[in-house]
Structure formats: C-alpha cells, structure tokens
Design a protein around this motif. Structure first.
Motif, PDB file in Angstrom:
ATOM      1  N   UNK A 196     -66.088 -26.001 -25.914  1.00  0.00           N
ATOM      2  CA  UNK A 196     -64.996 -25.176 -25.422  1.00  0.00           C
ATOM      3  C   UNK A 196     -64.060 -24.725 -26.526  1.00  0.00           C
ATOM      4  N   UNK A 197     -63.029 -23.942 -26.166  1.00  0.00           N
ATOM      5  CA  UNK A 197     -62.064 -23.464 -27.162  1.00  0.00           C
ATOM      6  C   UNK A 197     -61.177 -24.600 -27.667  1.00  0.00           C
ATOM      7  N   UNK A 198     -60.806 -24.499 -28.935  1.00  0.00           N
ATOM      8  CA  UNK A 198     -59.911 -25.476 -29.545  1.00  0.00           C
ATOM      9  C   UNK A 198     -58.748 -24.722 -30.202  1.00  0.00           C
ATOM     10  N   UNK A 257     -66.531 -23.569 -31.515  1.00  0.00           N
ATOM     11  CA  UNK A 257     -67.389 -24.294 -32.461  1.00  0.00           C
ATOM     12  C   UNK A 257     -68.134 -23.299 -33.347  1.00  0.00           C
ATOM     13  N   UNK A 258     -68.183 -23.588 -34.659  1.00  0.00           N
ATOM     14  CA  UNK A 258     -68.876 -22.721 -35.605  1.00  0.00           C
ATOM     15  C   UNK A 258     -68.007 -21.639 -36.197  1.00  0.00           C
ATOM     16  N   UNK A 286     -75.688 -21.242 -29.505  1.00  0.00           N
ATOM     17  CA  UNK A 286     -76.362 -20.197 -28.726  1.00  0.00           C
ATOM     18  C   UNK A 286     -76.081 -20.380 -27.237  1.00  0.00           C
ATOM     19  N   UNK A 287     -76.052 -21.627 -26.807  1.00  0.00           N
ATOM     20  CA  UNK A 287     -75.793 -21.911 -25.398  1.00  0.00           C
ATOM     21  C   UNK A 287     -74.372 -21.499 -25.013  1.00  0.00           C
ATOM     22  N   UNK A 288     -73.439 -21.658 -25.944  1.00  0.00           N
ATOM     23  CA  UNK A 288     -72.044 -21.276 -25.684  1.00  0.00           C
ATOM     24  C   UNK A 288     -71.780 -19.801 -25.970  1.00  0.00           C
ATOM     25  N   UNK A 289     -72.808 -19.080 -26.408  1.00  0.00           N
ATOM     26  CA  UNK A 289     -72.712 -17.639 -26.704  1.00  0.00           C
ATOM     27  C   UNK A 289     -71.741 -17.336 -27.845  1.00  0.00           C
TER      28      UNK A 289
END
Length: 628
Positions: A188-190, A164-165, A236-239
């Motif tokens: 998660x990863x996409x 994401x992002x 930020x939570x997903x780093x």
C-alpha cells in the motif's frame, strides 16, 4: 526401507538439544535432517526455504565458533531436511540448529558493481584478504562494505505519498546513478515522515516511512530480498510496475547473431555446445560488446581453471563503451565444480535477483550463466539425496519447471518512474556427448526464444563464432520486425530470410557433392553452393583478435550485408564451374580485407569500389534486376 538419512549415527548431545530451537537428527553428506524442539509441549515452527545455522559442538570443544549456513528444503511434521552450503564434517546428531526466520536472501544496495561473490553472496576478495586463499567454513562477511560512505541525494520531500519500488533518492555508484527505492515488500501507499541528505553507510537510515497501519519503517541504502522470489512480482500485482513486451534488439556486434538470430533486450537465449566449441569465449565477447549497462556473470559449476581465468581477465579488460575497466559495470558470481553442490544451485538465483534489482532502476542488464547444465546437475544430486522420484536421466521431475521459472524472471519492466529496464538472460548448456536431445537442453529449448547452437565441426575448422546457422533459430526476428523495418527498411527481414534459405540450399548441394563430386551436379546447383560458401566465409565468420572485425556496429553490419546480398542475388552467366569458383574466391578475398578495414578509411573506400567493380564486370542483368 529406512531413509539414508537415518543410517548415520553419532553421539547425541541431549543437553544442547534441549536448549536449542531445533537440533540435528541425521546427516548424509550435505543433506541434514533436523527436528524442531518443543516449547510448552508444542513444536517450534519451521519454514520452507528458511535459512538455518547448524552449530557443530565438536568445533566449539576445539575452540572454534562455526555456524554452518543451510536452507530448509522439505518439511515433514516436526522434521525438516536441509541442504548445508558448507562441508558437514564434524556435524553430529544432537548438534543445535539456530533459525534465522529469513528466507535465503541477498543484500541489495550500492557497492555491488565490481564485486566477485560466491553463490551465497560472500565477497571472495574480502574473504581472501581476511582468511587467506582457502575459504574457511562457517564465516559470515557482509556482502556490501559496511564502512564506505555514500553521498545520498533525496529526490522526494517530507509527506510525499509513495508506493513500493518508488525512488527516494540516489547515490553515485561509479558512472551509474544508483536509485534508493522504497522497500519492495511494503504494502500500500506509505508517507515519507523524514528524509535527509548526507554521507552515509549502507546500514545508516536515510528516510522513515509510515504505512497505512501507522507503523514506521526505517529505510537504509541496503535492503534484503529472498532469491527464490521474483523481485517484480509484488510490484506488478500492485500495478506500480508494468511488464512490457521486448521490442528493441540487444546488439552483440556479432554479425551472425545480430543479423540472422537477433536477441531482444529483456529476451532469453541459450548457447548449447560440446566441450571445446567456444561457449565461454562467445559469452565473454557478448559481455564486452553488447549494448547493455550492467553485466552479471554466473560461473556455475565450471572447472576451477575456467573460473579463475574469468575473474583474473575481467579486471584487465577495457570497456569499449566507457574506456574504463569492464569490471566496473560487472558483477561476477562464481561457484566452481569443487565447491559445495548446494551453493552451486543457489548461485543462479543470486545472479537473477541482482539483475532484477538493477533492472528495477531502469538499467539494461545482461545475465550470462555458464553453465546451466552444472546447475541442473546440482539439482539432480540434491534430489537424489532426498530420494525423490527421478525423471529422465535421473534429473528431478521438476527440472523443466525450475528452468522455466528462472528464465521467466527475465523481461522488460517499466518502473513507477516511467523508465524501462530490461534483464536479458543467456545460458550456456554443456550437453553430455554434445547431444542436444538430453533433458537440460530440451527443457531450455522449450523455454527460451533464441537458440545459438555451437558446432564442434565448425570449431574444429577454426570458424568463429562456431554457431551453426543451419540448426540455430530466433523467435525474435519477427518480433523485432517493426524496429528493424524502421531502422533498415522494409526489405531487411525478407533479405535475411532469403539468405537463410540460401544457406540451407547450399548445404543440401554440398551433401550431393560429397556423393557425386563436383562433376555430378549442374552449374546452377554449383553456383548455389559457391554463394552459400561465400556468405559463410565473409559474413558469418569474424576474427575475434582483429580490432576492427571483433566488434561490428549495426550500421556497418547493414552496409556489409547489403554488399554481400547484392553479390549473391546478382545474375551470372559463367561458362563453367571453375570460372564461378574463381570469381567468388576473388570476392571472398576482397570482402575479408574489407572486414579488417577501419570504417571511413581510404582502404575501406578503395575495397568497396573494387568489390562493386568486380560485381559489375561479372554480373548480367536478369529479369528480376530489371524490375527492381
């Protein structure tokens, strides 16, 4: 005692209420109570901060289709209190309510720059062209142009694994490369299963992404995001993004601010001051000359005349950075004091969310809020209608936390591409009676790290900027010391601190003179007073109408500061107060002319020589100067 909401009566439209997911049970001005309808014996779910639409039956009977936008504020069982962003005349008990299932959100995508929106991101210019000058209620126009084509250029290939992002591609938005990013709410990863270059509108798909559960998500140029949730929280939570400590100053080209009370990129500041002290003018100068990429102006609850002045002046202001129009890199969000209170409260969150979006692309964004006092007053009015326990001066008890939450969304973010973007927030405060002890000012001062206090006395004397150097402060001076030391040398910060102390000593001497007169103080104290006055006149003040002095680069500020510092730190052996006064008057005249001289011109060089020659004629070597 019954709630004021239950005091309103009206003819209940039971038939329409039975066929609607929810319906109106009470009305009090812009606050409406609704009740969820039951289906199969169970009440339909209501979500806090969800957007709902009230459909007045009276308007339908008159041949008008109106859907009044509202937001759920509080839920109590099957009932919910909603704030309506429109005029509630004609709303009756029993009117149906449509749930959107979406939190109060804004549209993010290319086409935002240069726009003028209201607090709910309604494009005011488009509405004016379609419906005239006065805004009708219940209309819904897309925030982004749905027909304009954008040339999308992918920067990743099929089967790429992204988070994401992450950047999928770019479109050109004026002079900026507008990044099209993986939707921020994906977990998660996409995997990119399809992506295509081409000329597309904001609502056409440009890529398809498959998540870990196998679900496929279509990506358009436009995405939605709830305004009350910080855009970077999940990242930020997903780093996938990282919050960085502000480390670079934001140059405003105002000497008093940049030298004595610097503001960092990604920092927070406030400009409180009484009416007529120059808050709006100061904000406009900062917006025009600051070293940022994008400016967002939130005119929240100001008088209609001031807001009209803002939206009519900006399109004609020349951008000193690009040579084009300043509006090309500006977004204006305006809610005047005559517009609905609920929309005024939402306008701050709208502005911050748009700023976060461009920050995530790696841009430096400046958000100017004028004024946060009107925003707080909107919260107070809504809180009163909800019958919440009031705090100081009837403001809600959560005033302090709301102010902290909005300012804490500023900062520096390093995105997944390794680029740093910043969101700098400066809010003006209009304290009642000019008292800085009122709740909004105090809560703001406890939150921000830069305080530029405006003085009515200085504004009355035509001092610009009317920032009082004796009450203002900045916690960024120490934080930016490494950058300032690298740029201007190790002695820069100590010299700034010394001049700040001189200003305080000069003020103390002036107060003594008001009691005893000039003859009642020593020559040494009088010299302190003259030096402090000299610094004020030639360095702290600027001429906003002069093409040279209105905006001063950091390099020229450093040179001017060293000149002024050499003069005030030199040793003198004046015979009396008159000779000291005459000398500093001459230096003041020379330095003022120097401020008006273009850098590198012959006049500039001649004035520098005159200033240094006059200093050499009147100064004497002291033990400190010999050691230096």
């Amino acid at each position: 005692m019954s709630s004021p909401l239950s005091q309103n009566t009206g003819s209940q439209n039971t038939d329409s209420a039975q066929n609607a997911p929810a319906y109106v049970t009470a009305v009090q001005e812009s606050l409406v109570r609704i009740r969820a309808a039951k289906k199969d014996g169970k009440a339909q779910a209501l979500l806090k901060n969800e957007v709902v639409f009230i459909v007045p039956q009276r308007s339908q009977r008159e041949g008008r289709e109106e859907k009044l936008k509202a937001e759920i504020l509080r839920i109590n069982g099957e009932y919910a209190d909603v704030q309506v962003f429109e005029d509630t005349r004609g709303v009756a008990i029993g009117d149906p309510v449509e749930q959107s299932g979406e939190l109060l959100s804004v549209s993010l995508g290319p086409g935002l720059l240069g726009k003028v929106y209201d607090g709910l991101q309604n494009p005011l210019e488009d509405i004016a062209q379609t419906h005239g000058t006065f805004l009708p209620r219940g209309i819904d126009i897309p925030a982004l142009d749905q027909n304009k084509k954008w040339s999308f250029v992918p920067c990743v290939q099929q089967h790429a694994q992204l988070q994401a992002g992450a950047t999928l591609g770019e479109v050109a938005e004026g002079a900026f490369k507008h990044k099209i990013m993986v939707p921020f709410n994906l977990q998660g990863p996409v995997e990119v299963t399809w992506i295509q270059e081409g000329s597309v509108t904001v609502n056409m798909p440009v890529a398809r992404l498959k998540d870990q559960a196998g679900e496929v998500h279509e990506v358009q140029l436009e995405q939605r995001w709830p305004v009350r949730k910080a855009l970077a929280d999940d990242l930020l939570r997903a780093a996938t993004s990282e919050r960085v400590f502000p480390h670079t100053p934001m140059s405003t080209t105002i000497r008093l601010v940049d030298t004595f009370f610097p503001l960092a990129l990604g920092g927070t500041g406030c400009i409180p001051g009484p009416f007529g002290s120059g808050k709006t003018v100061l904000q406009h100068i900062i917006a025009k000359h600051s070293t940022v990429d994008i400016v967002i102006v939130v005119a929240c609850g100001e008088r209609a005349g001031e807001v009209v002045e803002t939206i009519t002046e900006f399109p004609h202001l020349k951008d000193p950075r690009t040579g084009g129009a300043l509006i090309d890199r500006t977004i204006i969000i305006c809610n005047t004091s005559s517009m609905p209170v609920a929309a005024r409260e939402a306008s701050m969150y709208t502005g911050v969310t748009l700023g976060e979006y461009y920050r995530q692309m790696g841009f430096n964004v400046l958000l100017l809020a004028d004024s946060t006092s009107r925003w707080a007053q909107a919260m107070r009015e809504t809180s009163g209608r909800l019958e919440e326990i009031p705090g100081d001066e009837a403001f809600p008890a959560y005033l302090d936390s709301n102010i902290r939450n909005i300012y804490e969304r500023a900062g520096v973010i390093k995105n997944s591409d390794g680029e740093e973007g910043s969101l700098t927030m400066i809010g003006t405060v209009s304290p009642a009676g000019g008292s800085f002890e009122e709740p909004v000012t105090q809560s703001t001062l406890n939150t921000v790290k830069n305080f530029l206090g405006l003085s009515y006395d200085r504004a009355y004397k035509r001092f610009y900027p009317a920032i009082d150097p004796l009450i203002s402060w900045s916690r960024y001076l120490d934080q930016l010391t490494p950058w300032l030391t690298e740029r201007f040398g190790k002695s820069w910060v100590p010299k700034v601190q010394a001049l700040k102390q001189l200003l305080n000593r000069g003020d103390a001497v002036q107060k003594m003179m008001q009691v005893s007169g000039e003859e009642g103080i020593s020559l040494e104290d009088y010299l302190v007073y003259e030096k402090a006055l000299f610094v004020d006149m030639v360095y702290l003040q600027q001429d906003a109408f002069d093409p040279v002095d209105a905006s001063v680069s950091l390099e020229r500020q450093a040179f001017s500061f060293d000149l002024v510092n050499d003069i005030v730190q030199a040793g003198y052996d004046f015979k009396d107060q008159k000779s000291a006064h005459d000398y500093f008057m001459k230096q003041t005249g020379l330095l003022k002319n120097f401020n008006y001289a273009a850098t590198g011109s012959s006049e500039y060089a001649n004035l520098v020589d005159e200033i240094k020659a006059l200093l050499a004629q009147n100064s004497v070597q002291t033990e400190e100067s010999v050691n230096d």
